[in-house]
Design a protein around this motif. Structure first.
Motif, short mmCIF file in Angstrom:
data_model
loop_
_atom_site.label_atom_id
_atom_site.label_comp_id
_atom_site.label_asym_id
_atom_site.label_seq_id
_atom_site.Cartn_x
_atom_site.Cartn_y
_atom_site.Cartn_z
N ASP A 136 -13.29 -4.00 -34.45
CA ASP A 136 -14.45 -3.18 -34.14
C ASP A 136 -14.65 -2.17 -35.27
O ASP A 136 -13.69 -1.53 -35.72
CB ASP A 136 -14.19 -2.44 -32.82
N TYR A 137 -15.89 -1.99 -35.73
CA TYR A 137 -16.09 -1.07 -36.84
C TYR A 137 -15.84 0.38 -36.46
O TYR A 137 -15.81 1.26 -37.33
CB TYR A 137 -17.48 -1.22 -37.47
N HIS A 138 -15.62 0.66 -35.19
CA HIS A 138 -15.19 1.99 -34.79
C HIS A 138 -13.73 2.25 -35.16
O HIS A 138 -13.25 3.37 -35.00
CB HIS A 138 -15.35 2.18 -33.27
N GLU A 139 -13.03 1.23 -35.65
CA GLU A 139 -11.62 1.35 -35.99
C GLU A 139 -11.41 0.99 -37.47
O GLU A 139 -10.83 -0.04 -37.81
CB GLU A 139 -10.78 0.43 -35.10
N LEU A 165 -24.99 -0.10 -38.05
CA LEU A 165 -24.57 1.27 -37.72
C LEU A 165 -25.55 1.98 -36.79
O LEU A 165 -25.24 3.05 -36.25
CB LEU A 165 -24.36 2.08 -39.00
N GLY A 166 -26.71 1.39 -36.58
CA GLY A 166 -27.63 1.94 -35.58
C GLY A 166 -27.10 1.84 -34.17
O GLY A 166 -27.61 2.50 -33.26
N TYR A 167 -26.07 1.03 -33.97
CA TYR A 167 -25.47 0.91 -32.64
C TYR A 167 -24.44 2.01 -32.38
O TYR A 167 -23.87 2.07 -31.28
CB TYR A 167 -24.83 -0.47 -32.47
N VAL A 168 -24.18 2.85 -33.37
CA VAL A 168 -23.29 4.00 -33.19
C VAL A 168 -24.14 5.18 -32.74
O VAL A 168 -25.02 5.64 -33.46
CB VAL A 168 -22.56 4.34 -34.50
N GLU A 169 -23.88 5.67 -31.54
CA GLU A 169 -24.74 6.72 -30.98
C GLU A 169 -24.63 8.04 -31.70
O GLU A 169 -25.64 8.68 -32.01
CB GLU A 169 -24.40 6.92 -29.49
N ASP A 170 -23.41 8.46 -32.00
CA ASP A 170 -23.19 9.77 -32.60
C ASP A 170 -23.26 9.67 -34.12
O ASP A 170 -22.50 8.91 -34.74
CB ASP A 170 -21.82 10.31 -32.17
N PHE A 171 -24.14 10.46 -34.73
CA PHE A 171 -24.33 10.35 -36.17
C PHE A 171 -23.10 10.81 -36.95
O PHE A 171 -22.77 10.23 -37.99
CB PHE A 171 -25.56 11.16 -36.60
N ASP A 172 -22.41 11.83 -36.48
CA ASP A 172 -21.20 12.27 -37.16
C ASP A 172 -20.14 11.17 -37.15
O ASP A 172 -19.39 11.00 -38.13
CB ASP A 172 -20.65 13.54 -36.51
N TYR A 219 -29.90 3.18 -32.20
CA TYR A 219 -30.32 4.56 -32.45
C TYR A 219 -30.93 4.67 -33.85
O TYR A 219 -30.22 4.54 -34.86
CB TYR A 219 -29.12 5.50 -32.30
N LEU A 220 -32.22 4.90 -33.91
CA LEU A 220 -32.91 5.01 -35.18
C LEU A 220 -32.59 6.36 -35.84
O LEU A 220 -32.55 7.39 -35.16
CB LEU A 220 -34.42 4.88 -34.97
N ARG A 221 -32.40 6.35 -37.14
CA ARG A 221 -32.11 7.57 -37.88
C ARG A 221 -33.31 7.95 -38.73
O ARG A 221 -34.16 7.11 -39.06
CB ARG A 221 -30.90 7.37 -38.80
N SER A 222 -33.35 9.21 -39.12
CA SER A 222 -34.37 9.65 -40.06
C SER A 222 -34.00 9.15 -41.45
O SER A 222 -32.84 8.76 -41.72
CB SER A 222 -34.46 11.17 -40.07
N LEU A 223 -34.95 9.18 -42.35
CA LEU A 223 -34.68 8.77 -43.73
C LEU A 223 -33.65 9.70 -44.37
O LEU A 223 -32.80 9.26 -45.16
CB LEU A 223 -35.97 8.76 -44.53
N GLU A 224 -33.70 10.97 -44.01
CA GLU A 224 -32.71 11.93 -44.54
C GLU A 224 -31.31 11.58 -44.06
O GLU A 224 -30.34 11.65 -44.83
CB GLU A 224 -33.09 13.35 -44.12
N GLN A 225 -31.19 11.22 -42.79
CA GLN A 225 -29.88 10.83 -42.27
C GLN A 225 -29.39 9.55 -42.94
O GLN A 225 -28.20 9.42 -43.26
CB GLN A 225 -29.96 10.64 -40.76
N PHE A 226 -30.28 8.60 -43.11
CA PHE A 226 -29.89 7.36 -43.78
C PHE A 226 -29.33 7.66 -45.17
O PHE A 226 -28.27 7.16 -45.56
CB PHE A 226 -31.08 6.41 -43.88
#
Length: 266
Positions: A136-139, A165-172, A219-226
């Motif tokens: 799992d990419y969480h590990e 990575l859009g499937y990861v809810e928390d951006f941090d 979870y869609l991110r902003s361009l700045e977050q990307f």
């Protein structure tokens, strides 16, 4: 992959619940999907028709990026994390078509993806190595530990996160995943990454429809977050751009709500 392992994985597949890898396979014209996946895919496409174009453009971006790294940047090892179901040209086919001794590690923990691993690995070159890691990419630490059995971590590695990575809810947490993997690879390695962005009303509505379908939310991110995901790395020209605009060659696709980039670790 032993037959008993394949049988055990197949038993874990739930055809009644839409699944991300199978939905993407449907959008890309593949056959490895079920009614629930097609229903979810159609619900998204009804409000965001460009999703089908995005799916196909994403694979073209992968092809161009891997070709560039193999042929021009001298990268002969790839760590493809969250690889999904095989379709069109896959990472090892592209890299080994240029450099037959290229080594590729695919990472996924989806049972259907792993069931297909045997068929995908048949066409690896005699000189090269292609393998799957069930993780799992969480590990990230587990991924790196397993990848060390195949890849030489004293030489550059192309790390790939292709639309996952859009499937990861928390951006941090997302940033932590990327940084922990990139911290483990040597100088001269590259990060190849694309994801959907919240740059249009229709794509946001499509994301909502996906969640309503019962599939894992995206979870869609902003361009700045990307762009923040590439902090500390050296962006390769043309930088952060819509995936259809990254070194397109003869491709003429119009840009949509998906951005990608390739960056080098100094």
């Amino acid at each position: 992959m032993p037959d008993e392992h394949r049988s055990g994985l197949a038993a874990k597949i739930n055809a009644g619940v839409p699944h991300a890898a199978r939905i993407w396979n449907y959008w890309m014209g593949g056959k490895d999907n079920f009614d629930a996946d097609r229903a979810a895919g159609d619900a998204v496409a009804k409000v965001y028709p460009d999703i089908v174009t995005m799916a196909k453009q994403s694979r073209r971006f992968l092809i161009r990026a891997v070709r560039h790294l193999t042929a021009e940047a001298g990268v002969h090892q790839f760590l493809d994390i969250g690889t999904g179901l095989p379709t069109m040209q896959n990472t090892h086919e592209i890299a080994q078509g240029i450099r037959p001794d290229a080594r590729i590690v695919y990472v996924d923990n989806d049972p259907l993806v792993l069931v297909h691993a045997r068929a995908l690995l048949r066409n690896t070159t005699p000189e090269g190595v292609t393998t799957y890691v069930d993780a799992d990419y969480h590990e990230p630490e587990q991924i790196i530990s397993d990848a060390r059995n195949v890849l030489d971590f004293t030489k550059p590695i192309g790390v790939m996160f292709m639309g996952v990575l859009g499937y990861v809810e928390d951006f941090d947490e997302l940033l932590s995943i990327v940084r922990r993997v990139m911290d483990a690879v040597p100088s001269g390695s590259y990060l190849v990454l694309w994801d959907s962005t919240d740059t249009g009303n229709a794509v946001n509505e499509g994301s909502a429809k996906l969640a309503e379908s019962g599939a894992v939310p995206y979870y869609l991110r902003s361009l700045e977050q990307f762009t923040e995901q590439f902090a500390g790395l050296e962006l390769v020209e043309p930088g952060v751009v819509p995936i259809a605009r990254w070194r397109p060659g003869t491709d003429t696709d119009e840009p949509i709500d998906a951005y990608g980039a390739v960056a080098r670790k100094p």
